[in-house]
Scaffold this motif. Structure first.
Motif, PDB file in Angstrom:
ATOM      1  N   SER A  28      -9.810  18.809  -7.049  1.00 14.58           N
ATOM      2  CA  SER A  28      -8.932  17.653  -5.915  1.00 14.58           C
ATOM      3  C   SER A  28      -7.886  19.092  -7.644  1.00 14.58           C
ATOM      4  CB  SER A  28      -9.265  16.485  -6.868  1.00 14.58           C
ATOM      5  OG  SER A  28      -9.484  16.857  -7.976  1.00 14.58           O
ATOM      6  N   SER A  52      -7.872  22.441  -5.310  1.00 14.05           N
ATOM      7  CA  SER A  52      -8.306  21.319  -4.032  1.00 14.05           C
ATOM      8  C   SER A  52      -9.003  22.648  -3.104  1.00 14.05           C
ATOM      9  CB  SER A  52      -6.591  21.292  -2.710  1.00 14.05           C
ATOM     10  OG  SER A  52      -6.865  21.144  -1.704  1.00 14.05           O
ATOM     11  N   SER A  62     -12.414  14.644   6.661  1.00 19.80           N
ATOM     12  CA  SER A  62     -11.847  13.006   6.491  1.00 19.80           C
ATOM     13  C   SER A  62     -11.604  12.615   5.675  1.00 19.80           C
ATOM     14  CB  SER A  62     -11.866  12.534   7.653  1.00 19.80           C
ATOM     15  OG  SER A  62     -11.662  11.392   8.155  1.00 19.80           O
ATOM     16  N   TYR A  65     -10.518  13.951   2.628  1.00 19.06           N
ATOM     17  CA  TYR A  65      -9.112  13.718   2.783  1.00 19.06           C
ATOM     18  C   TYR A  65      -8.775  12.570   1.885  1.00 19.06           C
ATOM     19  CZ  TYR A  65      -4.968  13.092   4.154  1.00 19.06           C
ATOM     20  OH  TYR A  65      -2.942  13.003   4.367  1.00 19.06           O
ATOM     21  N   GLU A  66      -9.202  11.169   2.829  1.00 18.91           N
ATOM     22  CA  GLU A  66      -9.074  10.453   1.579  1.00 18.91           C
ATOM     23  C   GLU A  66      -9.644  10.199   0.197  1.00 18.91           C
ATOM     24  OE1 GLU A  66      -7.829   8.237   3.483  1.00 18.91           O
ATOM     25  OE2 GLU A  66      -7.908   8.919   4.983  1.00 18.91           O
ATOM     26  N   GLN A  68      -9.418  12.686  -1.297  1.00 19.41           N
ATOM     27  CA  GLN A  68      -8.597  13.177  -2.236  1.00 19.41           C
ATOM     28  C   GLN A  68      -7.562  12.517  -2.109  1.00 19.41           C
ATOM     29  OE1 GLN A  68      -9.015  16.103  -4.049  1.00 19.41           O
ATOM     30  NE2 GLN A  68      -6.709  15.362  -4.984  1.00 19.41           N
ATOM     31  N   LYS A  69      -7.163  11.950  -1.781  1.00 18.29           N
ATOM     32  CA  LYS A  69      -5.361  11.409  -1.165  1.00 18.29           C
ATOM     33  C   LYS A  69      -6.083   9.786  -1.916  1.00 18.29           C
ATOM     34  CE  LYS A  69      -4.881   8.899   2.421  1.00 18.29           C
ATOM     35  NZ  LYS A  69      -4.795   8.555   4.177  1.00 18.29           N
ATOM     36  N   ASP A  72      -5.881  11.064  -6.008  1.00 19.10           N
ATOM     37  CA  ASP A  72      -3.818  11.402  -6.234  1.00 19.10           C
ATOM     38  C   ASP A  72      -3.027  10.224  -5.964  1.00 19.10           C
ATOM     39  OD1 ASP A  72      -4.311  14.402  -5.775  1.00 19.10           O
ATOM     40  OD2 ASP A  72      -4.089  13.512  -3.696  1.00 19.10           O
ATOM     41  N   TRP A  73      -3.435   9.416  -5.478  1.00 12.38           N
ATOM     42  CA  TRP A  73      -3.119   7.934  -5.634  1.00 12.38           C
ATOM     43  C   TRP A  73      -3.145   6.883  -6.532  1.00 12.38           C
ATOM     44  CZ3 TRP A  73       1.108   5.771  -3.099  1.00 12.38           C
ATOM     45  CH2 TRP A  73       1.016   4.174  -3.289  1.00 12.38           C
ATOM     46  N   ALA A 142       0.869  19.852  -0.482  1.00  8.37           N
ATOM     47  CA  ALA A 142      -0.015  18.913   0.335  1.00  8.37           C
ATOM     48  C   ALA A 142      -0.413  17.732  -0.260  1.00  8.37           C
ATOM     49  CB  ALA A 142      -1.591  19.777   0.293  1.00  8.37           C
ATOM     50  N   ARG A 146      -0.203  14.095   1.402  1.00  8.35           N
ATOM     51  CA  ARG A 146      -1.045  12.837   1.052  1.00  8.35           C
ATOM     52  C   ARG A 146      -1.038  11.606  -0.005  1.00  8.35           C
ATOM     53  NH1 ARG A 146      -4.773  17.133  -0.705  1.00  8.35           N
ATOM     54  NH2 ARG A 146      -3.982  16.894  -2.547  1.00  8.35           N
ATOM     55  N   ALA A 150      -0.288   8.068   1.845  1.00 10.27           N
ATOM     56  CA  ALA A 150      -1.118   6.823   0.864  1.00 10.27           C
ATOM     57  C   ALA A 150       0.242   5.615   0.552  1.00 10.27           C
ATOM     58  CB  ALA A 150      -1.720   6.912  -1.121  1.00 10.27           C
TER      59      ALA A 150
END
Length: 194
Positions: A28, A52, A62, A65-66, A68-69, A72-73, A142, A146, A150
């Motif tokens: 990440s 990443s 998917s 990605y979700e 990781q998002k 990050d959030w 990237a 994300r 988010a």
């Protein structure tokens, strides 16, 4: 969902939409970090964020990605809570996003040669140098993508999205250009402009 709900979600990272799994992808950019900021100038050392990775499975892309998002959030929410003074998302601006991106540079793994370095402009330098390590442009680009998604998924309005601010786009362009010059990549045909 209104901005107060978004702020409440950031204040309570253990809500259903923000739960994290122990088996999340270890690759990440900024996830799973405990940010303890005194202020932007005085920051204790933290473990570096991992780079990443790309998904190899067709069904895991998917989900990866979700995950990781979400990480990050959560990390950006922690950054806001530890900011001095603490910030609510509704008061967050593009300037705060830039401050966050600059903060992340201390965890970077990409050597960026300065103008004074003898290896400036050389794609494959023949030896070591004291130039700083920074976050790579692609990782920052990237990450912002994300976080921008988010923000809107958590009820933020697109026109108020601090991750889509003009200042953030200009900063990313400046990072891209300076890193490509430092590596000796002079044309931008291989680096798409977003």
């Amino acid at each position: 969902m209104d901005m107060n709900s978004v702020d409440e979600e950031l204040e309570n990272p253990n809500s259903n939409t923000m739960e994290s799994s122990e088996h999340d992808d270890q690759n990440s950019n900024i996830g799973d970090q405990h940010l303890h900021l005194m202020n932007p100038q005085q920051q204790p050392p933290l473990p570096p964020p991992a780079t990443s990775g790309s998904g190899s499975g067709s069904g895991s892309g998917s989900s990866r990605y979700e995950n990781q998002k979400r990480r990050d959030w959560n990390t950006f929410g922690q950054y806001l809570r530890n900011h001095r003074p603490p910030l609510s998302l509704s008061r967050c601006s593009g300037a705060h996003v830039l401050e966050f991106l600059r903060y992340l540079d201390q965890f970077g793994k990409t050597k960026v040669h300065t103008n004074l370095c003898p290896f400036f402009g050389h794609p494959n330098p023949p030896g070591p140098c004291p130039c700083p390590l920074k976050q790579a442009w692609g990782s920052l680009d990237a990450l912002i993508g994300r976080l921008r998604a988010a923000f809107e998924e958590h009820g933020g309005k697109p026109e108020a999205n601090p991750f889509g601010a003009r200042a953030v786009r200009l900063y990313l362009r400046e990072v891209r250009d300076s890193q490509s010059k430092a590596r000796g990549v002079m044309n931008h045909e291989s680096i798409p402009d977003h």
